[in-house]
Design a protein around this motif. Structure first.
Motif, PDB file in Angstrom:
ATOM      1  N   GLY A  26       0.821  -1.205   0.000  1.00  0.00           N
ATOM      2  CA  GLY A  26       0.000   0.000   0.000  1.00  0.00           C
ATOM      3  C   GLY A  26       0.847   1.242   0.000  1.00  0.00           C
ATOM      4  O   GLY A  26       2.025   1.215   0.321  1.00  0.00           O
ATOM      5  N   PRO A  27       0.296   2.372  -0.356  1.00  0.00           N
ATOM      6  CA  PRO A  27       1.065   3.603  -0.393  1.00  0.00           C
ATOM      7  C   PRO A  27       1.428   4.059   0.999  1.00  0.00           C
ATOM      8  O   PRO A  27       0.709   3.881   1.947  1.00  0.00           O
ATOM      9  CB  PRO A  27       0.101   4.599  -1.077  1.00  0.00           C
ATOM     10  N   SER A  28       2.599   4.662   1.107  1.00  0.00           N
ATOM     11  CA  SER A  28       3.064   5.169   2.396  1.00  0.00           C
ATOM     12  C   SER A  28       2.352   6.454   2.748  1.00  0.00           C
ATOM     13  O   SER A  28       1.941   7.232   1.909  1.00  0.00           O
ATOM     14  CB  SER A  28       4.580   5.429   2.317  1.00  0.00           C
ATOM     15  N   THR A  29       2.269   6.694   4.055  1.00  0.00           N
ATOM     16  CA  THR A  29       1.685   7.969   4.507  1.00  0.00           C
ATOM     17  C   THR A  29       2.599   9.135   4.182  1.00  0.00           C
ATOM     18  O   THR A  29       2.186  10.284   4.280  1.00  0.00           O
ATOM     19  CB  THR A  29       1.457   7.924   6.031  1.00  0.00           C
ATOM     20  N   ALA A  30       3.854   8.835   3.800  1.00  0.00           N
ATOM     21  CA  ALA A  30       4.760   9.929   3.457  1.00  0.00           C
ATOM     22  C   ALA A  30       4.268  10.716   2.257  1.00  0.00           C
ATOM     23  O   ALA A  30       4.680  11.838   2.028  1.00  0.00           O
ATOM     24  CB  ALA A  30       6.161   9.380   3.170  1.00  0.00           C
ATOM     25  N   ARG A  31       3.304  10.145   1.490  1.00  0.00           N
ATOM     26  CA  ARG A  31       2.779  10.838   0.315  1.00  0.00           C
ATOM     27  C   ARG A  31       2.135  12.166   0.708  1.00  0.00           C
ATOM     28  O   ARG A  31       2.110  13.125  -0.054  1.00  0.00           O
ATOM     29  CB  ARG A  31       1.773   9.932  -0.392  1.00  0.00           C
ATOM     30  N   SER A  32       1.574  12.244   1.912  1.00  0.00           N
ATOM     31  CA  SER A  32       0.877  13.446   2.340  1.00  0.00           C
ATOM     32  C   SER A  32       1.829  14.578   2.698  1.00  0.00           C
ATOM     33  O   SER A  32       1.399  15.701   2.891  1.00  0.00           O
ATOM     34  CB  SER A  32      -0.020  13.128   3.549  1.00  0.00           C
ATOM     35  N   THR A  33       3.096  14.281   2.813  1.00  0.00           N
ATOM     36  CA  THR A  33       4.078  15.299   3.144  1.00  0.00           C
ATOM     37  C   THR A  33       4.566  15.986   1.881  1.00  0.00           C
ATOM     38  O   THR A  33       4.989  15.326   0.935  1.00  0.00           O
ATOM     39  CB  THR A  33       5.272  14.673   3.883  1.00  0.00           C
ATOM     40  N   SER A  34       4.532  17.305   1.866  1.00  0.00           N
ATOM     41  CA  SER A  34       5.009  18.052   0.707  1.00  0.00           C
ATOM     42  C   SER A  34       6.527  17.976   0.624  1.00  0.00           C
ATOM     43  O   SER A  34       7.223  18.312   1.592  1.00  0.00           O
ATOM     44  CB  SER A  34       4.582  19.525   0.823  1.00  0.00           C
ATOM     45  N   PRO A  35       7.073  17.537  -0.517  1.00  0.00           N
ATOM     46  CA  PRO A  35       8.531  17.500  -0.657  1.00  0.00           C
ATOM     47  C   PRO A  35       9.175  18.867  -0.433  1.00  0.00           C
ATOM     48  O   PRO A  35      10.268  18.961   0.120  1.00  0.00           O
ATOM     49  CB  PRO A  35       8.727  17.020  -2.101  1.00  0.00           C
ATOM     50  N   THR A  36       8.476  19.922  -0.859  1.00  0.00           N
ATOM     51  CA  THR A  36       9.011  21.275  -0.679  1.00  0.00           C
ATOM     52  C   THR A  36       9.158  21.614   0.795  1.00  0.00           C
ATOM     53  O   THR A  36      10.150  22.224   1.216  1.00  0.00           O
ATOM     54  CB  THR A  36       8.091  22.304  -1.364  1.00  0.00           C
ATOM     55  N   THR A  37       8.176  21.202   1.604  1.00  0.00           N
ATOM     56  CA  THR A  37       8.235  21.460   3.039  1.00  0.00           C
ATOM     57  C   THR A  37       9.393  20.709   3.674  1.00  0.00           C
ATOM     58  O   THR A  37      10.128  21.248   4.504  1.00  0.00           O
ATOM     59  CB  THR A  37       6.916  21.046   3.715  1.00  0.00           C
ATOM     60  N   VAL A  38       9.556  19.450   3.280  1.00  0.00           N
ATOM     61  CA  VAL A  38      10.647  18.643   3.816  1.00  0.00           C
ATOM     62  C   VAL A  38      11.997  19.256   3.451  1.00  0.00           C
ATOM     63  O   VAL A  38      12.887  19.398   4.298  1.00  0.00           O
ATOM     64  CB  VAL A  38      10.559  17.200   3.286  1.00  0.00           C
ATOM     65  N   LEU A  39      12.152  19.639   2.190  1.00  0.00           N
ATOM     66  CA  LEU A  39      13.416  20.220   1.751  1.00  0.00           C
ATOM     67  C   LEU A  39      13.683  21.543   2.467  1.00  0.00           C
ATOM     68  O   LEU A  39      14.820  21.829   2.874  1.00  0.00           O
ATOM     69  CB  LEU A  39      13.411  20.428   0.234  1.00  0.00           C
ATOM     70  N   ALA A  40      12.637  22.348   2.644  1.00  0.00           N
ATOM     71  CA  ALA A  40      12.797  23.623   3.344  1.00  0.00           C
ATOM     72  C   ALA A  40      13.259  23.408   4.784  1.00  0.00           C
ATOM     73  O   ALA A  40      14.165  24.096   5.271  1.00  0.00           O
ATOM     74  CB  ALA A  40      11.484  24.404   3.330  1.00  0.00           C
ATOM     75  N   ALA A  41      12.661  22.435   5.463  1.00  0.00           N
ATOM     76  CA  ALA A  41      13.053  22.140   6.840  1.00  0.00           C
ATOM     77  C   ALA A  41      14.496  21.643   6.901  1.00  0.00           C
ATOM     78  O   ALA A  41      15.279  22.053   7.768  1.00  0.00           O
ATOM     79  CB  ALA A  41      12.104  21.112   7.445  1.00  0.00           C
TER      80      ALA A  41
END
Length: 481
Positions: A26-41
C-alpha cells in the motif's frame, strides 16, 4: 563546508518514480508530506548548523574583550562546537534510526535553539564554551536526520540527487557567509546577537516540522563504548594541540592527554573489531577510494576553516579592522561557492569524481601558497582575493568527494561511510583551529605562525591532491570493500 552523513534506513520499499510503499504494497503515509516542506526544513537546519561553524570566528576578539580569556580560550569557543559535532557524528545516524528521523530532527533543533540562547546570555567563558559543546552535539543529531527526511521523501533517484545537491550547496553558502553575518551582527549589535540569530530560525524549523509526517523507527544497536572512546580520543587530541601552544608540548598535561587519546583510539579499534554490529565496520578502511576521500576531506576542511580562523584574527588583531569590515573581507570568497558546487557535480558526472577533486585541491594549494606573501603591510585586497581560490577550490571538490565515497561502498555501508567521512572533515577543522591558533598565540611572532600554518596547508593539499589524481578510479564503481 557542506557535509553529508548517515541517513536513517526504513523498512519501506520504493518504486523508481513513485512514492514510498509499505511492505504490504500500500502507499506510504509519506505521500501526504510536501517534498518542498521537507526540503525547506532540511535546508533550514543544515544552513544554521553550517553557519554556526564559521559565524563565530569574526566575533572572537569582541568576545575576548567582553569576557576576557586567552587565545586558547578563544580556540575552545570554536573547537568546542566542532569537537562535539565530530565526536557524535558516528552514532547520530543510529540514534536517528532508533527514534525516527523527524523526532531526531525535532530533538536536535530544540536542543540547538536552547543552547544558542545559553550562548547569547553566557556570563563567562566557561558557560559559553559549555553551551557551544551542546550546540555541536545537537548539530550532529540534526544533520543525519535532515538528510534522512530528504531520502524518505524524494523517491525518484534523480530528484533525490538534486535535492541533496541543493542541501549541500546551502551548507556551503552558510559556511562562506558566516564571517560576513558575524561581522555585521557583532559591529551593529553585539557578539551575543550571533547566537540570538538562531532563535527565530529554530522556531521556524520546528513549525515546519509539524507539517511533516512522522518518520518510521527501526531497531538499531547503540555502541556506548565506541561512542565514549571517540569522544575521549578527540577531546584528548584537541586539548593537547591547543594547550601545547600555551603550556609547552612536553608538559605533563599535554603528554597525559595525548596518551589518553592514544588509549581511547586503541579501545575504539579493538571494540569495533569484536562487535557483531560495530558502529564503524573496520573493513571499510580497506577500500582505497574511501581512504583517499577521508584524507582529502580532512585536508580540505582543515585548510578552509583554518584559513577563515587565521584571516579573521589577522584582519582584526594585526590590521585593526572592525568586525564588520573583517566580515566584508570574506564576501568575494563566498560569492560563487554555491555555483562551483553544482559545476563540480556536473564535471564529475562526465569525467569522474577524481577530476573536480584534484582540480579543487590544486586551486586551494595555489591560494594557500600565495598567502605566504601576505604581511602586516600588504594591501587589504591581496589576502581578500587570495581567499577566493581557497573557498572556490573547496566548494568545487566537496560534493564530488562525497559522491565518490558513497558510490564505492556497498549500499548498506553508505550511511556509515558518509558519517565517517564527515567525522574526518570535522576533525580536520578542529585540529586546524587548534594547531594554527597555537602557532599564532604569541602575538609578537604572529607572522611566523601565520606563514607556518599556510606552509602546512600547502603540504597537506599537495599530498592529498596527488593521492586523489593517482589512486582514485577513473570510473566509479559501486560495491566492494
Amino acid at each position: 563546508m557542506a557535509i553529508l552523513t548517515r541517513p536513517a534506513r526504513t523498512d519501506r520499499t520504493r518504486t523508481p518514480d513513485g512514492p514510498a510503499t509499505d511492505p504490504s504494497g500500500g502507499p506510504s503515509t509519506a505521500r501526504s508530506t510536501s517534498p518542498t516542506t521537507v526540503l525547506a526544513a532540511a535546508l533550514l537546519a543544515f544552513f544554521v548548523i553550517s553557519l554556526d561553524g564559521s559565524v563565530v570566528n569574526v566575533a572572537l576578539p569582541a568576545i575576548s574583550h567582553s569576557l576576557g580569556g586567552t587565545m586558547a580560550d578563544l580556540q575552545w569557543i570554536v573547537d568546542g562546537y566542532t569537537l562535539m559535532f565530530a565526536a557524535f557524528m558516528l552514532s547520530a545516524g543510529t540514534f536517528s534510526d532508533r527514534i525516527g528521523a523527524s523526532r531526531a530532527y525535532a530533538w536536535g533543533l530544540a536542543s540547538f535553539t536552547v543552547a544558542s540562547l545559553a550562548c547569547g546570555i553566557a556570563p563567562n567563558l566557561g558557560t559559553l564554551i559549555g553551551a557551544r559543546m551542546v550546540q555541536g552535539g545537537a548539530a550532529a543529531l540534526m544533520v543525519p536526520a535532515s538528510l534522512a527526511l530528504i531520502r524518505q521523501t524524494y523517491t525518484d533517484p534523480g530528484k533525490r540527487a538534486r535535492a541533496i545537491a541543493i542541501w549541500t550547496a546551502a551548507g556551503s553558502v552558510a559556511v562562506a557567509v558566516g564571517p560576513v553575518i558575524g561581522g555585521m551582527l557583532t559591529s551593529g549589535l553585539s557578539w551575543r546577537a550571533v547566537f540570538y540569530l538562531n532563535l527565530p530560525v529554530g522556531a521556524l524549523g520546528l513549525a515546519l516540522l509539524t507539517r511533516i509526517t512522522p518518520s518510521p523507527r527501526r531497531s538499531a544497536p547503540v555502541d556506548l563504548v565506541g561512542q565514549l572512546s571517540v569522544v575521549a580520543s578527540l577531546a584528548g587530541l584537541t586539548y593537547a594541540v591547543i594547550e601545547g601552544g600555551r603550556a609547552g608540548w612536553t608538559s605533563v598535561d599535554v603528554l597525559g592527554t595525548l596518551a589518553l587519546a592514544a588509549v581511547a583510539i586503541a579501545v575504539f579499534v579493538v571494540t569495533q573489531s569484536r562487535r557483531e554490529q560495530p558502529m564503524v565496520p573496520l573493513s571499510i578502511f580497506k577500500n582505497r577510494t574511501v581512504l583517499v576521500c577521508l584524507a582529502a576531506g580532512f585536508t580540505i576542511n582543515a585548510v578552509f576553516y583554518g584559513a577563515i580562523f587565521l584571516l579573521g584574527m589577522y584582519f582584526q588583531q594585526v590590521r585593526g579592522a572592525s568586525p564588520v569590515s573583517t566580515g566584508a573581507m570574506f564576501i568575494p570568497m563566498c560569492a560563487l561557492i554555491s555555483i562551483v558546487n553544482m559545476a563540480g557535480v556536473k564535471l564529475a558526472a562526465r569525467k569522474g569524481a577524481w577530476v573536480p577533486m584534484t582540480i579543487g585541491q590544486l586551486v586551494m594549494t595555489a591560494g594557500s601558497l600565495l598567502m605566504l606573501t601576505v604581511t602586516s603591510s600588504t594591501s587589504y585586497w591581496i589576502p581578500v582575493l587570495l581567499l577566493v581560490p581557497i573557498g572556490l577550490g573547496g566548494g568545487f571538490a566537496v560534493p564530488s568527494l562525497t559522491a565518490a565515497i558513497l558510490e564505492n561502498v556497498d549500499g548498506e555501508r553508505a550511511g556509515t561511510a558518509a558519517a565517517v567521512l564527515n567525522t574526518f572533515r570535522q576533525v580536520g577543522s578542529c585540529i586546524a583551529v587548534a594547531a594554527f591558533g597555537a602557532l599564532i598565540a604569541d602575538t609578537g611572532h604572529f607572522q611566523r605562525g601565520f606563514d607556518t600554518s599556510f606552509v602546512a596547508c600547502v603540504v597537506m593539499l599537495l599530498v592529498t591532491a596527488v593521492g586523489t589524481a593517482v589512486l582514485l578510479p577513473r570510473v566509479t564503481k559501486k560495491g566492494g570493500e
